[in-house]
Scaffold this motif. Structure first.
Motif, PDB file in Angstrom:
ATOM      1  N   GLY A  74       0.857  -1.236   0.001  1.00 38.17           N
ATOM      2  CA  GLY A  74       0.194   0.024   0.045  1.00 38.17           C
ATOM      3  C   GLY A  74       0.728   1.291  -0.152  1.00 38.17           C
ATOM      4  N   ALA A  75       2.022   1.197  -0.166  1.00 34.66           N
ATOM      5  CA  ALA A  75       2.924   2.364  -0.039  1.00 34.66           C
ATOM      6  C   ALA A  75       3.255   2.872  -1.450  1.00 34.66           C
ATOM      7  CB  ALA A  75       4.329   1.964   0.696  1.00 34.66           C
ATOM      8  N   HIS A  76       3.931   3.990  -1.468  1.00 37.22           N
ATOM      9  CA  HIS A  76       4.096   4.612  -2.892  1.00 37.22           C
ATOM     10  C   HIS A  76       5.793   4.474  -3.043  1.00 37.22           C
ATOM     11  CE1 HIS A  76       4.407   7.929  -5.873  1.00 37.22           C
ATOM     12  NE2 HIS A  76       5.113   8.447  -4.945  1.00 37.22           N
ATOM     13  N   VAL A  77       6.321   4.250  -4.200  1.00 35.51           N
ATOM     14  CA  VAL A  77       7.660   4.445  -4.403  1.00 35.51           C
ATOM     15  C   VAL A  77       7.959   6.025  -5.066  1.00 35.51           C
ATOM     16  CG1 VAL A  77       9.518   3.696  -5.828  1.00 35.51           C
ATOM     17  CG2 VAL A  77       7.682   1.981  -5.473  1.00 35.51           C
ATOM     18  N   TYR A  78       8.573   6.632  -4.139  1.00 38.67           N
ATOM     19  CA  TYR A  78       9.036   7.950  -4.530  1.00 38.67           C
ATOM     20  C   TYR A  78      10.194   8.055  -5.419  1.00 38.67           C
ATOM     21  CZ  TYR A  78      10.878  12.700  -3.818  1.00 38.67           C
ATOM     22  OH  TYR A  78      11.401  14.036  -4.101  1.00 38.67           O
ATOM     23  N   GLU A  79      10.990   7.140  -5.376  1.00 38.65           N
ATOM     24  CA  GLU A  79      12.091   7.273  -6.383  1.00 38.65           C
ATOM     25  C   GLU A  79      12.740   5.770  -6.194  1.00 38.65           C
ATOM     26  OE1 GLU A  79      14.150  10.688  -8.578  1.00 38.65           O
ATOM     27  OE2 GLU A  79      15.431  10.253  -6.603  1.00 38.65           O
ATOM     28  N   ALA A  80      13.680   5.320  -7.209  1.00 38.34           N
ATOM     29  CA  ALA A  80      14.499   4.488  -7.233  1.00 38.34           C
ATOM     30  C   ALA A  80      16.064   5.040  -7.515  1.00 38.34           C
ATOM     31  CB  ALA A  80      14.287   3.307  -8.082  1.00 38.34           C
ATOM     32  N   ALA A  81      16.724   4.838  -6.463  1.00 38.33           N
ATOM     33  CA  ALA A  81      18.054   5.478  -6.666  1.00 38.33           C
ATOM     34  C   ALA A  81      19.143   4.465  -6.497  1.00 38.33           C
ATOM     35  CB  ALA A  81      18.528   6.557  -5.477  1.00 38.33           C
ATOM     36  N   ALA A  82      20.312   4.544  -7.208  1.00 38.28           N
ATOM     37  CA  ALA A  82      21.662   3.881  -7.453  1.00 38.28           C
ATOM     38  C   ALA A  82      22.749   4.616  -7.543  1.00 38.28           C
ATOM     39  CB  ALA A  82      21.356   2.626  -8.350  1.00 38.28           C
ATOM     40  N   ILE A  83      23.789   3.912  -7.530  1.00 43.90           N
ATOM     41  CA  ILE A  83      25.041   4.685  -7.698  1.00 43.90           C
ATOM     42  C   ILE A  83      25.238   4.423  -9.335  1.00 43.90           C
ATOM     43  CG2 ILE A  83      27.581   4.317  -7.136  1.00 43.90           C
ATOM     44  CD1 ILE A  83      26.935   3.050  -4.532  1.00 43.90           C
ATOM     45  N   ILE A  84      24.993   3.461  -9.851  1.00 40.65           N
ATOM     46  CA  ILE A  84      25.445   3.101 -10.993  1.00 40.65           C
ATOM     47  C   ILE A  84      24.031   2.953 -12.000  1.00 40.65           C
ATOM     48  CG2 ILE A  84      26.741   1.739 -12.787  1.00 40.65           C
ATOM     49  CD1 ILE A  84      28.517   0.784 -10.307  1.00 40.65           C
ATOM     50  N   ASP A  85      24.297   3.226 -13.230  1.00 35.77           N
ATOM     51  CA  ASP A  85      23.320   2.845 -14.245  1.00 35.77           C
ATOM     52  C   ASP A  85      23.648   2.160 -15.310  1.00 35.77           C
ATOM     53  OD1 ASP A  85      20.784   2.592 -15.786  1.00 35.77           O
ATOM     54  OD2 ASP A  85      20.682   4.691 -16.569  1.00 35.77           O
ATOM     55  N   LEU A  86      23.393   1.074 -15.727  1.00 36.95           N
ATOM     56  CA  LEU A  86      23.675   0.600 -16.930  1.00 36.95           C
ATOM     57  C   LEU A  86      22.717   0.420 -18.016  1.00 36.95           C
ATOM     58  CD1 LEU A  86      25.094  -2.885 -15.110  1.00 36.95           C
ATOM     59  CD2 LEU A  86      26.345  -0.661 -15.793  1.00 36.95           C
ATOM     60  N   PRO A  87      22.622   1.830 -18.840  1.00 40.40           N
ATOM     61  CA  PRO A  87      21.488   2.141 -19.645  1.00 40.40           C
ATOM     62  C   PRO A  87      21.387   1.138 -20.769  1.00 40.40           C
ATOM     63  CG  PRO A  87      23.292   3.720 -19.687  1.00 40.40           C
ATOM     64  CD  PRO A  87      23.539   2.777 -18.518  1.00 40.40           C
ATOM     65  N   ASP A  88      22.472   0.434 -21.267  1.00 35.10           N
ATOM     66  CA  ASP A  88      22.459  -0.575 -22.350  1.00 35.10           C
ATOM     67  C   ASP A  88      21.666  -1.746 -22.126  1.00 35.10           C
ATOM     68  OD1 ASP A  88      23.987   1.439 -23.818  1.00 35.10           O
ATOM     69  OD2 ASP A  88      25.809  -0.085 -23.601  1.00 35.10           O
ATOM     70  N   LEU A  89      21.338  -1.803 -20.731  1.00 37.37           N
ATOM     71  CA  LEU A  89      20.620  -3.009 -20.326  1.00 37.37           C
ATOM     72  C   LEU A  89      19.148  -2.810 -20.218  1.00 37.37           C
ATOM     73  CD1 LEU A  89      22.902  -4.967 -17.983  1.00 37.37           C
ATOM     74  CD2 LEU A  89      22.755  -5.530 -20.329  1.00 37.37           C
TER      75      LEU A  89
END
Length: 177
Positions: A143-158
């Motif tokens: 029942g909660a809301h996801v404000y944002e997903a944060a990470a150190i690294i993004d692998l955009p090609d995936l």
């Protein structure tokens, strides 16, 4: 301390063919072995979320626990652990998802979140997005809301950050490979 993306990227180790052939594993442990880099990463994330309406920090097993615990402490927010199957006591909600190199299941304890909570998801990186999408499913199921997903690294090609945004989950990362 000013965030230096090039410095941070220079410390992230690339391990080829681990944990499976063809995979390039981005190892963040050297970041935590450097007090300067560790502080730079954590301070940047804390500053981003210090004046937001998030009520909880949810950290993903296991490398998401490293920044997640420190950020929750600094922001004085409850920490919710999303763990690999079979690691949490008591009743749990589970979600199975696909990895870049297999399949896995994560769990969260029932009662860890309440309807209306606003949750910041923290992990070390966004690859195919499977782990964070599964975590978001669990958070929403409670029942909660996801404000944002944060990470150190993004692998955009995936394609993971795109999948998250397509699922109406805003994303933020400090660097990309």
């Amino acid at each position: 301390m000013i965030f230096d993306e090039y410095y941070i990227k220079s410390l992230i180790r690339s391990v080829h063919d681990w944990p499976a052939p063809g995979v390039i594993f981005r190892d963040i442990t050297p970041l935590f072995q450097s007090p300067k880099a560790h502080r730079m990463v954590i301070d940047s994330l804390i500053q981003r979320y210090v004046d937001t309406e998030i009520t909880h920090i949810a950290a993903l097993d296991a490398r998401g626990f490293l920044p997640g615990a420190v950020i929750a402490y600094a922001l004085n927010k409850p920490l919710v652990l999303l763990r690999k199957q079979g690691k949490l006591p008591a009743e749990t909600e589970t979600e199975t998802y696909d990895l870049e190199y297999g399949q896995a299941t994560i769990e969260v304890q029932r009662g860890a979140l309440d309807p209306g909570n606003s949750v910041l998801l923290i992990d070390d990186l966004i690859a195919t997005g499977g782990t964070l999408l599964a975590a978001a499913t669990l958070i929403r199921r409670l029942g909660a809301h996801v404000y944002e997903a944060a990470a150190i690294i993004d692998l955009p090609d995936l394609g993971g950050s795109t999948k998250l945004q397509d699922a109406n989950i805003p994303t933020f990362t400090l660097c990309a490979f």
